[in-house]
Design an enzyme around this catalytic site. Structure first.
Site, PDB file in Angstrom:
ATOM      1  N   HIS A   1      39.038  37.440  54.394  1.00  0.00           N
ATOM      2  CA  HIS A   1      38.956  37.359  52.933  1.00  0.00           C
ATOM      3  C   HIS A   1      38.216  38.606  52.431  1.00  0.00           C
ATOM      4  CE1 HIS A   1      37.637  34.691  49.251  1.00  0.00           C
ATOM      5  NE2 HIS A   1      38.713  35.393  48.983  1.00  0.00           N
TER       6      HIS A   1
ATOM      7  N   ARG B   1      43.009  33.551  35.224  1.00  0.00           N
ATOM      8  CA  ARG B   1      43.368  34.698  36.069  1.00  0.00           C
ATOM      9  C   ARG B   1      44.479  35.538  35.469  1.00  0.00           C
ATOM     10  NH1 ARG B   1      40.880  34.757  41.570  1.00  0.00           N
ATOM     11  NH2 ARG B   1      39.499  32.960  41.491  1.00  0.00           N
TER      12      ARG B   1
ATOM     13  N   LYS C   1      46.278  32.278  50.413  1.00  0.00           N
ATOM     14  CA  LYS C   1      45.233  31.703  51.270  1.00  0.00           C
ATOM     15  C   LYS C   1      45.816  30.920  52.443  1.00  0.00           C
ATOM     16  CE  LYS C   1      42.361  33.194  48.206  1.00  0.00           C
ATOM     17  NZ  LYS C   1      41.272  34.113  48.380  1.00  0.00           N
TER      18      LYS C   1
ATOM     19  N   TYR D   1      48.626  25.474  41.087  1.00  0.00           N
ATOM     20  CA  TYR D   1      47.657  26.542  40.842  1.00  0.00           C
ATOM     21  C   TYR D   1      47.377  27.433  42.040  1.00  0.00           C
ATOM     22  CZ  TYR D   1      44.202  29.016  38.190  1.00  0.00           C
ATOM     23  OH  TYR D   1      43.545  30.002  37.505  1.00  0.00           O
TER      24      TYR D   1
ATOM     25  N   ARG E   1      41.610  25.904  43.218  1.00  0.00           N
ATOM     26  CA  ARG E   1      41.864  25.370  44.553  1.00  0.00           C
ATOM     27  C   ARG E   1      41.135  24.044  44.735  1.00  0.00           C
ATOM     28  NH1 ARG E   1      39.252  27.650  47.882  1.00  0.00           N
ATOM     29  NH2 ARG E   1      38.253  29.321  46.720  1.00  0.00           N
TER      30      ARG E   1
ATOM     31  N   ASP F   1      41.641  41.196  47.966  1.00  0.00           N
ATOM     32  CA  ASP F   1      41.341  39.816  48.375  1.00  0.00           C
ATOM     33  C   ASP F   1      41.492  39.544  49.875  1.00  0.00           C
ATOM     34  OD1 ASP F   1      40.508  37.249  47.230  1.00  0.00           O
ATOM     35  OD2 ASP F   1      42.438  36.478  47.905  1.00  0.00           O
TER      36      ASP F   1
ATOM     37  N   SER G   1      34.793  33.610  46.944  1.00  0.00           N
ATOM     38  CA  SER G   1      35.621  33.591  45.748  1.00  0.00           C
ATOM     39  C   SER G   1      34.770  33.776  44.492  1.00  0.00           C
ATOM     40  CB  SER G   1      36.365  32.261  45.662  1.00  0.00           C
ATOM     41  OG  SER G   1      37.170  32.094  46.801  1.00  0.00           O
TER      42      SER G   1
ATOM     43  N   CYS H   1      33.081  36.350  43.501  1.00  0.00           N
ATOM     44  CA  CYS H   1      31.805  37.045  43.736  1.00  0.00           C
ATOM     45  C   CYS H   1      31.953  38.559  43.738  1.00  0.00           C
ATOM     46  CB  CYS H   1      31.179  36.580  45.034  1.00  0.00           C
ATOM     47  SG  CYS H   1      30.588  34.888  44.958  1.00  0.00           S
TER      48      CYS H   1
HETATM   49  P1  GTP Z   1      38.395  35.824  43.888  1.00  0.00           P
HETATM   50  O1  GTP Z   1      39.607  36.401  43.258  1.00  0.00           O
HETATM   51  O2  GTP Z   1      38.137  34.419  43.460  1.00  0.00           O
HETATM   52  O3  GTP Z   1      38.385  35.937  45.373  1.00  0.00           O
HETATM   53  O4  GTP Z   1      37.121  36.613  43.256  1.00  0.00           O
HETATM   54  P2  GTP Z   1      36.535  38.082  43.487  1.00  0.00           P
HETATM   55  O5  GTP Z   1      35.646  38.094  44.679  1.00  0.00           O
HETATM   56  O6  GTP Z   1      37.624  39.075  43.452  1.00  0.00           O
HETATM   57  O7  GTP Z   1      35.573  38.272  42.222  1.00  0.00           O
HETATM   58  P3  GTP Z   1      35.735  39.202  40.921  1.00  0.00           P
HETATM   59  O8  GTP Z   1      35.684  40.659  41.232  1.00  0.00           O
HETATM   60  O9  GTP Z   1      36.903  38.733  40.158  1.00  0.00           O
HETATM   61  O10 GTP Z   1      34.399  38.844  40.133  1.00  0.00           O
HETATM   62  C1  GTP Z   1      34.092  37.532  39.722  1.00  0.00           C
HETATM   63  C2  GTP Z   1      33.106  37.550  38.604  1.00  0.00           C
HETATM   64  O11 GTP Z   1      31.924  38.262  39.002  1.00  0.00           O
HETATM   65  C3  GTP Z   1      33.626  38.239  37.351  1.00  0.00           C
HETATM   66  O12 GTP Z   1      33.274  37.471  36.227  1.00  0.00           O
HETATM   67  C4  GTP Z   1      32.922  39.557  37.344  1.00  0.00           C
HETATM   68  O13 GTP Z   1      32.743  40.047  36.058  1.00  0.00           O
HETATM   69  C5  GTP Z   1      31.599  39.270  38.066  1.00  0.00           C
HETATM   70  N1  GTP Z   1      31.099  40.473  38.779  1.00  0.00           N
HETATM   71  C6  GTP Z   1      31.826  41.250  39.628  1.00  0.00           C
HETATM   72  N2  GTP Z   1      31.109  42.310  40.074  1.00  0.00           N
HETATM   73  C7  GTP Z   1      29.883  42.197  39.503  1.00  0.00           C
HETATM   74  C8  GTP Z   1      28.681  42.994  39.571  1.00  0.00           C
HETATM   75  O14 GTP Z   1      28.600  44.021  40.256  1.00  0.00           O
HETATM   76  N3  GTP Z   1      27.611  42.539  38.857  1.00  0.00           N
HETATM   77  C9  GTP Z   1      27.679  41.404  38.095  1.00  0.00           C
HETATM   78  N4  GTP Z   1      26.581  41.025  37.417  1.00  0.00           N
HETATM   79  N5  GTP Z   1      28.796  40.636  37.989  1.00  0.00           N
HETATM   80  C10 GTP Z   1      29.881  41.027  38.693  1.00  0.00           C
HETATM   81  C1  SPV Z   2      39.960  32.679  45.664  1.00  0.00           C
HETATM   82  O1  SPV Z   2      39.609  31.559  45.267  1.00  0.00           O
HETATM   83  O2  SPV Z   2      39.345  33.291  46.570  1.00  0.00           O
HETATM   84  C2  SPV Z   2      41.112  33.343  45.020  1.00  0.00           C
HETATM   85  C3  SPV Z   2      41.882  32.580  44.048  1.00  0.00           C
HETATM   86  O3  SPV Z   2      41.425  34.479  45.345  1.00  0.00           O
HETATM   87  S1  SPV Z   2      43.083  31.534  44.748  1.00  0.00           S
HETATM   88  O4  SPV Z   2      44.300  32.310  44.935  1.00  0.00           O
HETATM   89  O5  SPV Z   2      43.311  30.432  43.821  1.00  0.00           O
HETATM   90  O6  SPV Z   2      42.614  31.060  46.030  1.00  0.00           O
HETATM   91 MN    MN Z   3      39.836  35.359  46.856  1.00  0.00          MN
END
Ligand code: GTP
Ligand code: SPV
Ligand code: MN
Length: 624
Positions: free
Chosen positions: A268, A409, A248, A239, A89, A315, A290, A292
């Site tokens: 979110h 992704r 979003k 993207y 983004r 999400d 994002s 996290c």
């Molecule tokens: P968006 O799709 O961007 O909104 O991200 P998200 O909030 O869904 O994050 P996601 O669950 O994909 O995690 C992002 C990164 O954080 C990944 O590389 C995970 O492996 C890492 N991660 C997620 N949960 C944990 C956790 O409990 N501990 C640690 N150390 N890393 C984590």
């Molecule tokens: C985020 O960035 O929080 C996502 C990925 O879930 S995107 O769809 O590119 O915004």
């Molecule tokens: Mn997201």
């Protein structure tokens, strides 16, 4: 002026309709398409019906073109590599357009540059659009995508119609939203829909070299939202959040504004259900910025026996109080656009299973036997396997550099997630018992704590901070404010947003308890103090017990902390002290910084309810 410029076509169309029944479309949709055909000048219009045959046809074309590579190791999975200049983004090029500036952004303190949303005037927007959109689809097909956010026809659902000149977007929207001709019936003759206009900004003849068969126009990216007109115009990027406009742009930025007007919430947040060993289930929504941890928490495989977690969304949540005063949540999406790196059969086996069929992978690496690879999968492949990186280079585990882009992704249908909840498509939603905020905080923040009450919880959300991630264009590990995990997705004045949240607390409503978590705290040697992932069930269990009113929390300056030993850490080698200590100086600096941030960024729009909570918190910290 714009009206004259977009001169109405009265529903007449001047180019061939390549697929679909033009006359069967609602009149207002025909007019919308005709106007944008006149503006963008595609060579033809393709009206999508969302069928598998349609997807098959488009997929084959894309494979022949080289934009998609079939992943032979799996069923119906494809790899796409983007132009390396179009990988995330672009927050700096994302705007909300309203007549009145302060509908969109707060009255910041004098001399301060606002970071809570970017406003653009209608005049400037018109200029930017005239600079980009006329003729932007020349030589390309305009796809018309009728989609629903939320179950088709559901009481909380909303319809959008995306126009796009990029077939990758068509395939991804089919996964992420409910694309179907049935949406025309839902609209009826003059039903309201969100106008989603998207172009990669690469008309023919091409002016810019196409890299990886991924046409785009990164220098000219511009993502504009018109909340009053329920319209989005996005240019230059293919993207994720820039191009899949249901996500979003619509489900957060436009919807948050509709939600304010109508008294509900567009957030979110993931949605999950946790069932304890007694068979009692609770639902939670969690907002983390994002990259996290939302997808990982939503798909958690409990490390504690007898617990079950089921996923409803990873999400976005749309939430509304029902007549009985319960906060009901639906997931407006139909798929996951999940971060690949870090995902493996240890950290997230559910995601690994989910993405092994019917999935489009973007910017991951590929093994020589047609499988996927990314950082975190080192133990899942043979070490000597030849890998092609997301940039197309030959690579082996252990080599310099990365196989996958950090924001690479997987895009998979939610329905095939092995732990998807039976109610994930229930149009009425599920009853939320707890709301969780969290971010990447390497220092000072306890694993979990509970807000004293709703107002305090809203303040904790407003004070949310996190390390920057690869999901947007920011570099490095700076700690950034990301209030409510909504900084990049706010559709209106953040002060009004906080007031809206505060005002939700009304007599007769069952307000969810609010919690704050941090899975990312580091110790002195730079190691995570909490194992995370499946062990996060221990935190969810503590939260469930708090929702049930168990006496296992003790007040601290920043909120209610678990009584020592009340959070089940059996079998883990973790230090309670490292996970739960509250360094006074750290929190003094933190509240000072938060206060300054809110005063500077929300300024005179900061509701008193929030500044009061900040003052009380500061006082408690000073008396620690
Ligand atoms: P968006 O799709 O961007 O909104 O991200 P998200 O909030 O869904 O994050 P996601 O669950 O994909 O995690 C992002 C990164 O954080 C990944 O590389 C995970 O492996 C890492 N991660 C997620 N949960 C944990 C956790 O409990 N501990 C640690 N150390 N890393 C984590
Ligand atoms: C985020 O960035 O929080 C996502 C990925 O879930 S995107 O769809 O590119 O915004
Ligand atoms: Mn997201």
């Amino acid at each position: 002026d714009m009206e004259g410029f977009m001169e109405e076509m009265g529903g007449e169309i001047s180019v061939p309709v390549l697929k679909g029944d033009w006359d069967a479309l609602p009149a207002n949709v025909r007019k919308y398409i005709a106007e944008n055909v006149r503006l963008c000048r595609p060579k033809g219009v393709f009206i999508c019906d969302g069928s598998d045959e349609e997807a098959q046809e488009i997929t084959e074309k894309m494979v022949n073109r080289g934009l998609l590579t079939k992943l032979e190791k799996y069923e119906n999975c494809y790899l796409c590599r983007t132009d390396p200049a179009d990988v995330a983004r672009v927050e700096g090029k994302t705007f909300i357009v309203t007549k009145e500036k302060f509908e969109t952004v707060p009255h910041v303190q004098e001399g301060v540059k606002g970071i809570l949303g970017q406003w653009m005037s209608p005049e400037d927007a018109e200029k930017e659009i005239k600079d980009r959109f006329p003729g932007c689809m020349k030589g390309r097909v305009m796809y018309v995508i009728p989609f629903s956010m939320g179950p088709i026809g559901g009481p909380l659902s909303k319809v959008g119609v995306q126009l796009t000149d990029f077939n990758y977007v068509v395939l991804s929207m089919r996964i992420m939203t409910r694309v179907s001709s049935k949406n025309w019936d839902v609209l009826g003759e003059n039903g309201e829909f969100v106008q989603c206009i998207h172009s990669i900004g690469a008309p023919r003849p091409l002016e810019r070299k196409v890299i990886n068969h991924w046409p785009c126009n990164p220098e000219r990216i511009m993502i504009t939202h018109f909340p009053d007109q329920r319209k989005i115009m996005s240019y230059g990027s293919g993207y994720g959040g820039n191009s899949l406009l249901g996500k979003k742009c619509f489900a957060l930025r436009i919807a948050s504004r509709i939600a304010k007007d109508e008294g509900w919430l567009a957030e979110h947040m993931l949605i999950l259900g946790v069932t304890n060993p007694d068979g009692v289930e609770k639902f939670m929504a969690a907002a983390f910025p994002s990259a996290c941890g939302k997808t990982n928490l939503a798909m958690l495989t409990p490390s504690l026996p007898g617990y079950k977690v089921r996923c409803l969304g990873d999400d976005i949540a749309w939430m509304r109080f029902d007549d009985e005063g319960r906060l009901m949540a639906i997931n407006p999406e139909a798929g996951f656009f999940g971060v690949a790196p870090g995902t493996n059969t240890k950290t997230n086996p559910v995601a690994m299973e989910t993405c092994m069929k019917n999935t489009i992978f973007t910017n991951v690496g590929m093994t020589e036997d047609g499988g996927v690879f990314w950082e975190g999968m080192e133990k899942e492949i043979k070490r000597e396997q030849l890998i092609t990186t997301w940039l197309g280079d030959e690579w082996h585990v252990g080599d310099k550099g990365k196989a996958a882009h950090p924001n690479s992704r997987f895009c998979s249908p939610a329905g095939q997630c092995p732990i998807i909840h039976d109610k994930w498509e229930d149009p009425a939603g599920v009853h939320i018992d707890a709301i969780i905020f969290g971010g990447r905080r390497p220092e000072g923040v306890p694993l979990v704590f509970e807000a004293f009450d709703w107002q305090h919880g809203v303040m904790l959300g407003a004070a949310l901070k996190s390390e920057a991630t690869a999901a947007a264009e920011f570099k490095g590990k700076q700690i950034m404010h990301d209030p409510m995990a909504m900084r990049p997705f706010m559709g209106y004045n953040f002060g009004d947003y906080l007031k809206h949240w505060s005002d939700l607390n009304k007599p007769g409503r069952q307000m969810p308890k609010i919690f704050h978590v941090d899975w990312f705290r580091l110790n002195d040697s730079g190691k995570f103090v909490w194992p995370g992932f499946g062990d996060n069930i221990r935190v969810l269990d503590w939260i469930c017990r708090r929702v049930d009113g168990e006496d296992i929390a003790v007040p601290s300056a920043i909120g209610l902390l678990p009584v020592e030993g009340s959070l089940n850490v059996e079998g883990l080698n973790v230090s309670w002290e490292e996970n739960f200590n509250l360094p006074k100086e750290y929190w003094q600096d933190d509240i000072e910084e938060t206060k300054n941030f809110l005063q500077a960024q929300v300024g005179s729009d900061l509701p008193e309810s929030i500044s009061n909570e900040v003052a009380k918190q500061e006082d408690r910290i000073n008396h620690m």
